[in-house]
Design a protein around this motif. Structure first.
Motif, mmCIF file in Angstrom:
data_model
loop_
_atom_site.group_PDB
_atom_site.id
_atom_site.type_symbol
_atom_site.label_atom_id
_atom_site.label_comp_id
_atom_site.label_asym_id
_atom_site.label_seq_id
_atom_site.Cartn_x
_atom_site.Cartn_y
_atom_site.Cartn_z
ATOM 1 N N GLU A 174 -10.378 11.509 -0.616
ATOM 2 C CA GLU A 174 -10.782 10.825 -1.852
ATOM 3 C C GLU A 174 -11.669 12.253 -2.530
ATOM 4 O OE1 GLU A 174 -12.106 7.253 -2.665
ATOM 5 O OE2 GLU A 174 -11.762 6.542 -0.534
ATOM 6 N N ILE B 278 1.012 4.457 -2.873
ATOM 7 C CA ILE B 278 0.929 5.784 -2.453
ATOM 8 C C ILE B 278 2.140 6.440 -2.927
ATOM 9 C CG2 ILE B 278 0.432 7.433 -0.418
ATOM 10 C CD1 ILE B 278 -0.963 5.294 0.839
ATOM 11 N N GLY C 118 -8.284 11.843 -7.320
ATOM 12 C CA GLY C 118 -7.219 11.049 -6.649
ATOM 13 C C GLY C 118 -7.670 10.738 -5.371
ATOM 14 N N LYS C 119 -6.669 10.156 -4.536
ATOM 15 C CA LYS C 119 -7.056 9.681 -3.152
ATOM 16 C C LYS C 119 -6.091 10.210 -2.165
ATOM 17 C CE LYS C 119 -9.097 5.184 -3.794
ATOM 18 N NZ LYS C 119 -9.045 3.767 -3.855
ATOM 19 N N TYR C 120 -4.783 10.447 -2.641
ATOM 20 C CA TYR C 120 -3.877 10.896 -1.610
ATOM 21 C C TYR C 120 -3.105 12.128 -2.050
ATOM 22 C CZ TYR C 120 -4.034 6.363 0.314
ATOM 23 O OH TYR C 120 -4.839 5.382 1.176
ATOM 24 N N TRP C 121 -2.934 13.273 -1.138
ATOM 25 C CA TRP C 121 -2.568 14.641 -1.512
ATOM 26 C C TRP C 121 -1.461 14.966 -0.546
ATOM 27 C CZ3 TRP C 121 -5.088 16.413 -5.688
ATOM 28 C CH2 TRP C 121 -6.152 15.874 -6.105
ATOM 29 N N ARG D 60 -5.005 10.913 2.989
ATOM 30 C CA ARG D 60 -5.975 10.300 2.398
ATOM 31 C C ARG D 60 -7.285 11.152 2.271
ATOM 32 N NH1 ARG D 60 -7.704 5.364 0.545
ATOM 33 N NH2 ARG D 60 -9.963 4.963 0.408
ATOM 34 N N SER E 111 -1.065 16.816 -5.730
ATOM 35 C CA SER E 111 -1.294 15.190 -5.895
ATOM 36 C C SER E 111 -0.109 14.513 -5.618
ATOM 37 C CB SER E 111 -1.887 14.962 -7.133
ATOM 38 O OG SER E 111 -1.954 13.744 -7.362
ATOM 39 N N LYS F 35 0.229 11.489 -6.871
ATOM 40 C CA LYS F 35 0.414 10.843 -8.114
ATOM 41 C C LYS F 35 0.962 11.816 -9.161
ATOM 42 C CE LYS F 35 -2.311 8.377 -11.611
ATOM 43 N NZ LYS F 35 -3.573 8.156 -12.254
ATOM 44 N N THR G 119 -6.660 0.139 4.468
ATOM 45 C CA THR G 119 -6.528 1.417 4.090
ATOM 46 C C THR G 119 -5.436 2.235 4.766
ATOM 47 O OG1 THR G 119 -8.954 1.470 3.688
ATOM 48 C CG2 THR G 119 -8.005 3.764 4.198
ATOM 49 N N THR H 258 0.912 -1.108 -0.131
ATOM 50 C CA THR H 258 0.009 0.018 -0.123
ATOM 51 C C THR H 258 0.790 1.337 0.056
ATOM 52 O OG1 THR H 258 -1.618 -1.233 1.155
ATOM 53 C CG2 THR H 258 -1.846 1.263 1.080
#
Length: 423
Positions: free
Chosen positions: A238, A185, A243-246, A236, A252, A254, A219, A181
């Motif tokens: 959403e 991330i 996206g989910k993670y910042w 986290r 972001s 990502k 999670t 996980t």
């Protein structure tokens, strides 16, 4: 009142009190419903009473088929055929996995002379700690899924790197599956193959537990990666389509490129313009990073792009080349044992898509991936290349992200015990 009359009255009274004769107390339907409800409440979780049967536990053998397994346990070939036919498409018997635990339940009968006769009644195929499939092996044949009670636990883990993330995660008392996980991330910001002694992860996460054993790490709510005084938090939060993670500033987690094209490996040779070749012995430029990994390890495209070529490249063996960002970047993946299905020139690939598998084709001393990156035609070190993040969080959502970040970071600051449970 004579004795016979007294006895008759007593009998009638007894009948009326029992509700057997009283027309105003007809409870036949209700009684049946109540009894049915009681029976339903008494149905065991597994769908049968395992304590009343003889249980024998074993494992599925390598290469064993569903039919072979059931016959070995005691079913007739005809009954196995009927059971498979009843499964239809609800359960694919070809997905039976070797080394999985099975439990066979038998009814027993002692014959004259003391011989014990066994009849197979149920077979439990244990998919994992919490999930099983029960097959009923006597008429009426059938099957159903059985799920054990699972609870959610929020946990805290603090891992300091001293040898490897895997070993140090276990020393910290955390399930190593948390690594997968975390690598997802931080896939765009942290080089998991270049972790150094003293680097740290602090993580607040949730895991599923069944009978004291961890079923899965579900999670990660908040994480911090610390290295050489630099801290990279991941929150986290959403947002559909975003996206989910910042990061706390709304950037972001990502990016356009993954930090590495494969998981859980080690760097066997780095980027260099003066490297002695392990096979030829010649000193020449090695504008690549070599990842040592077992043959067959999946290799992923680090970003969206189009396959330029997929084929034999001489000393580089089986190679895939991909063009990214309109041709600004190009990546190459060498010494592959084989290509993934559908990978050929012109194929569009997405970030994280498997494009081949680690091998030792071409000139290689052992299985590894030779990974190369070019920017505008010039080789760049994959471990030091800049990444382009996805679009930031919409400004209107920043107050919510800030609130979530402050909440989690405050909890994180208050926790100092490794793997402490979060209440």
């Amino acid at each position: 009142m004579n004795r016979k009359r007294i006895i008759s009255i007593a009998i009638v009274a007894l009948i009326l009190s029992a509700g057997i004769f009283n027309p105003g107390c007809r409870r036949g339907g209700n009684v049946q419903e109540e009894e049915t409800a009681e029976v339903k409440d008494s149905v065991p979780a597994m769908g049968f009473w395992p304590d009343s049967l003889l249980c024998e536990v074993g494992r599925i053998r390598q290469g064993e088929t569903f039919s072979g397994l059931m016959v070995r346990l005691g079913m007739s070939a005809a009954d196995v055929y009927a059971l498979v036919d009843s499964l239809d498409t609800a359960f694919d018997v070809r997905k039976l996995r070797a080394d999985k635990d099975i439990a066979a339940y038998y009814s027993t009968d002692t014959l004259e002379g003391g011989e014990v006769k066994k009849e197979l009644r149920y077979v439990e195929y244990r998919k994992d700690i919490a999930s099983s499939i029960i097959f009923k092996t006597v008429a009426p044949l059938g099957f159903w899924e059985y799920e054990k009670p699972v609870s959610n636990e929020r946990k805290f883990s603090h891992v300091v790197i001293s040898s490897s993330l895997w070993n140090d995660m276990q020393k910290a008392g955390s399930d190593p599956r948390l690594i997968a996980t975390l690598s997802d991330i931080y896939a765009w910001t942290v080089d998991f193959f270049g972790l150094q002694e003293g680097d740290e992860f602090k993580v607040m996460y949730q895991q599923k537990v069944c009978e004291g054993a961890v079923v899965s790490v579900d999670t990660v709510f908040y994480a911090e990666f610390r290295s050489e005084g630099k801290v990279i938090p991941a929150v986290r939060f959403e947002v559909p389509g975003c996206g989910k993670y910042w990061k706390p500033d709304g950037e972001s987690m990502k990016g356009a490129f993954l930090k590495a094209p494969l998981q859980f490996s080690r760097i066997s040779s780095g980027f260099s313009y003066h490297r002695k070749h392990p096979v030829t012995g010649k000193v020449k430029a090695h504008t690549a990073v070599d990842y040592a990994a077992p043959t067959g390890t999946p290799v992923m495209s680090i970003g969206d792009g189009t396959v330029i070529s997929a084929g034999w490249s001489g000393a580089g063996g089986n190679m895939v080349k991909i063009r990214h960002n309109g041709g600004i970047y190009m990546t190459a993946y060498l010494h592959l044992s084989r290509f993934a299905n559908g990978i050929k020139a012109g194929t569009r690939v997405s970030q994280g898509q498997v494009i081949g598998y680690v091998g030792a084709t071409g000139v290689a001393t052992g299985p590894h991936l030779d990974f190369r990156v070019w920017k505008n035609g010039t080789p760049v070190n994959p471990l030091k290349m800049d990444n382009v993040p996805d679009p930031p969080l919409p400004e209107a959502m920043m107050p919510q992200l800030d609130s979530v970040y402050r909440h989690y970071s405050a909890i994180m600051d208050s926790l100092t015990v490794t793997n402490q449970q979060v209440l």
